[in-house]
Design a protein around this motif. Structure first.
Motif, PDB file in Angstrom:
ATOM      1  N   GLN A 197       0.839  -1.199   0.000  1.00 20.52           N
ATOM      2  CA  GLN A 197       0.000   0.000   0.000  1.00 20.52           C
ATOM      3  C   GLN A 197       0.875   1.250   0.000  1.00 20.52           C
ATOM      4  O   GLN A 197       1.832   1.335   0.750  1.00 20.52           O
ATOM      5  CB  GLN A 197      -0.884   0.023   1.258  1.00 20.52           C
ATOM      6  CG  GLN A 197      -1.948  -1.019   1.289  1.00 20.52           C
ATOM      7  CD  GLN A 197      -3.151  -0.663   0.441  1.00 20.52           C
ATOM      8  OE1 GLN A 197      -3.339   0.462   0.026  1.00 20.52           O
ATOM      9  NE2 GLN A 197      -3.982  -1.657   0.189  1.00 20.52           N
ATOM     10  N   GLU A 250       0.437   5.830  -0.591  1.00 17.91           N
ATOM     11  CA  GLU A 250      -0.554   6.884  -0.361  1.00 17.91           C
ATOM     12  C   GLU A 250      -1.568   6.965  -1.494  1.00 17.91           C
ATOM     13  O   GLU A 250      -2.759   7.093  -1.260  1.00 17.91           O
ATOM     14  CB  GLU A 250       0.145   8.229  -0.199  1.00 17.91           C
ATOM     15  CG  GLU A 250       0.871   8.376   1.118  1.00 17.91           C
ATOM     16  CD  GLU A 250       1.480   9.750   1.264  1.00 17.91           C
ATOM     17  OE1 GLU A 250       0.950  10.708   0.671  1.00 17.91           O
ATOM     18  OE2 GLU A 250       2.485   9.861   1.972  1.00 17.91           O
ATOM     19  N   GLN A 251      -1.079   6.925  -2.717  1.00 22.05           N
ATOM     20  CA  GLN A 251      -1.972   7.083  -3.864  1.00 22.05           C
ATOM     21  C   GLN A 251      -1.994   5.872  -4.778  1.00 22.05           C
ATOM     22  O   GLN A 251      -2.653   5.901  -5.813  1.00 22.05           O
ATOM     23  CB  GLN A 251      -1.561   8.314  -4.671  1.00 22.05           C
ATOM     24  CG  GLN A 251      -1.675   9.601  -3.890  1.00 22.05           C
ATOM     25  CD  GLN A 251      -1.231  10.793  -4.706  1.00 22.05           C
ATOM     26  OE1 GLN A 251      -0.760  10.655  -5.825  1.00 22.05           O
ATOM     27  NE2 GLN A 251      -1.387  11.978  -4.148  1.00 22.05           N
ATOM     28  N   SER A 252      -1.277   4.826  -4.418  1.00 25.76           N
ATOM     29  CA  SER A 252      -1.240   3.659  -5.288  1.00 25.76           C
ATOM     30  C   SER A 252      -1.140   2.369  -4.471  1.00 25.76           C
ATOM     31  O   SER A 252      -0.791   2.380  -3.303  1.00 25.76           O
ATOM     32  CB  SER A 252      -0.056   3.748  -6.253  1.00 25.76           C
ATOM     33  OG  SER A 252       1.152   3.690  -5.531  1.00 25.76           O
ATOM     34  N   LYS A 310      -7.518   4.866  -6.035  1.00 29.03           N
ATOM     35  CA  LYS A 310      -6.076   4.671  -6.031  1.00 29.03           C
ATOM     36  C   LYS A 310      -5.623   4.045  -7.350  1.00 29.03           C
ATOM     37  O   LYS A 310      -6.388   3.378  -8.032  1.00 29.03           O
ATOM     38  CB  LYS A 310      -5.663   3.740  -4.888  1.00 29.03           C
ATOM     39  CG  LYS A 310      -5.769   4.356  -3.527  1.00 29.03           C
ATOM     40  CD  LYS A 310      -5.127   3.461  -2.487  1.00 29.03           C
ATOM     41  CE  LYS A 310      -5.073   4.155  -1.147  1.00 29.03           C
ATOM     42  NZ  LYS A 310      -4.343   3.352  -0.175  1.00 29.03           N
TER      43      LYS A 310
END
Length: 76
Positions: free
Chosen positions: A25, A27-29, A68
């Motif tokens: 994981q 933040e954005q992907s 995401k």
């Protein structure tokens, strides 16, 4: 999503017990690392990368709801 990737890859290979999918994981992907047996690499990648591209397209489409970006990496 991890289950979806695992299901698709296991249905393609000869050694489904050696398929391992890990999720990283960000933040954005989200990165999905797919590990298969060396003899199954060709089946997962396909001619000119068509099967790998199809798997990535399906995962990206399914991740639209989460907002995401999804990346699928195929490793040995």
């Amino acid at each position: 999503m991890k289950d979806l990737v695992e299901y698709m890859v296991k249905s393609l290979v000869d050694n489904p017990e050696q398929v391992k999918v890990s999720e990283v994981q960000g933040e954005q992907s989200v990165i999905y690392e797919v590990r298969v047996a060396p003899e199954d690499m060709g089946k997962v990648i396909g001619k000119q990368g068509r099967i790998a591209r199809s798997i990535r397209t399906i995962v990206k489409a399914a991740c639209v709801k989460t907002g995401k970006k999804a990346v699928v990496e195929i490793l040995e």
